[in-house]
Scaffold this active site. Sequence first.
Site, mmCIF file in Angstrom:
data_model
loop_
_atom_site.group_PDB
_atom_site.id
_atom_site.type_symbol
_atom_site.label_atom_id
_atom_site.label_comp_id
_atom_site.label_asym_id
_atom_site.label_seq_id
_atom_site.Cartn_x
_atom_site.Cartn_y
_atom_site.Cartn_z
ATOM 1 N NE ARG A 174 -2.828 2.687 3.103
ATOM 2 C CZ ARG A 174 -2.873 3.300 4.284
ATOM 3 N NH1 ARG A 174 -2.206 2.811 5.315
ATOM 4 N NH2 ARG A 174 -3.575 4.401 4.436
ATOM 5 C CG ASP A 190 -4.990 4.364 0.678
ATOM 6 O OD1 ASP A 190 -5.753 3.414 0.422
ATOM 7 O OD2 ASP A 190 -4.972 4.932 1.787
ATOM 8 C CG HIS A 192 -11.233 4.377 6.733
ATOM 9 N ND1 HIS A 192 -10.955 3.073 6.378
ATOM 10 C CD2 HIS A 192 -10.204 4.763 7.542
ATOM 11 C CE1 HIS A 192 -9.824 2.693 6.941
ATOM 12 N NE2 HIS A 192 -9.356 3.713 7.658
ATOM 13 C CG LEU A 193 -15.360 6.605 11.236
ATOM 14 C CD1 LEU A 193 -16.546 6.655 12.164
ATOM 15 C CD2 LEU A 193 -14.962 7.996 10.768
ATOM 16 C CG ASP A 239 -7.079 3.619 21.280
ATOM 17 O OD1 ASP A 239 -8.305 3.460 21.137
ATOM 18 O OD2 ASP A 239 -6.258 2.684 21.167
ATOM 19 N NE ARG A 245 -8.554 0.500 21.042
ATOM 20 C CZ ARG A 245 -7.596 -0.250 20.531
ATOM 21 N NH1 ARG A 245 -7.771 -1.558 20.410
ATOM 22 N NH2 ARG A 245 -6.458 0.293 20.120
ATOM 23 N N GLY A 269 -14.731 2.491 13.237
ATOM 24 C CA GLY A 269 -16.034 2.365 12.605
ATOM 25 C C GLY A 269 -16.667 1.018 12.855
#
Length: 386
Positions: A87, A144, A198-199, A273, A275, A320
């Site tokens: 990529r 990309d 796109h997360l 992050d 989370r 996502g």
Amino acid sequence: MTGSILALNVGSSSVSFAAYPPDAPSEPELSGQLDETTDTGVVLQDGDGNDLPPLPLPDQPDRRALVSALAARVRERLPGPLVVGHRVVHSGGRFRAPVPLDAETEAALRGFAPLAPLHQGANLDSAAWLRAEDPELAQFAVFDDAFHATLPEVARRLPLPDDVARGLRRHGFHGLSYASVARQMRALSSARRVVALHLSGGASLCAMQDGRSVDTSMGLTPLDGVMMGTRSGALDPGALLYLMKRDGRTPEEMEELLYRHAGLKGVSGISADMRDLFASDAPGAARALDLYCHLLLRQLGAMVASLGGVDALVFTGGAGVGQPGLRERLCARLDWLGVGLDAEANARSAPLISTPASAVEVRVLPAREEAEIARAVAAHLDGSDR
């Protein structure tokens, strides 16, 4: 051709990879990842999701050691010629299809590193390391920004005089992820107008008409668009000029600020992050999440306007797919579109999370970027991408 295609997806803070038989570039024989933001290290699994013996790595492996050990393991597991697809974030507008990644092409692509400083060098380093070990190894760059080659001219232009822009234009990124979404949606849905989100550490949105990109939130660089983990996203250019004058910041210092110390990390003062932010009671965490959702919703409205309406929303990328709370917060403010969220389906991250009465499909689909790399390389090898 026997052997394998190794797809390397090197990001700013992670490395994902998968090896495929050339005649079945959607079914990995081996896959894994290295997440440098956690202590989990390298995960390595077979095609059925079973853990494989770990790679022989030093106690504190760097990326070069990982790439070398991975190539050796793939050759052991899938004997025969090895082809590697990388990529590469930025093509500079020069390429749409994969190109052989020799030293000359690599050098040319490194010239676009100022337009993608977190990614371009990281994408290309692994190719240089493998070439040093095996100069005859076949390697290809898969871009990309290629998915956004279908953007109409009006969506490409920058609002600058031609003699200033000198060929600079909007590119868009996360194209491998959006290609994966388009492929999956063709098999799942009749929706023609799709907005994909796109997360992840990076974040963007794409407006797709019949599986083709017609608008996207990122532009010339992956810094543009919505707020991200450590990246600011779009900012008033006057604010940037003011900061440079007020604080005497150099372009290099501005780059460091906007790419590495802004976004969720900068606003929260805690973490990039999501989370961590959802688990935190700190005011900074709530402030960052509120702003993130606000800016996403504003950009989502722009994508819907570009399409003239929307039939489906698709969440993809690590956050996502992995953050039901984020999807719930966003969808709760989309009643103007007629979105109805199935709370139970959302909580378990089901592939379809909208209610039967919802006017818009809402789906959760993984970004199978490595499979897209392998497909592109396989198509190039058999000539079908020409």
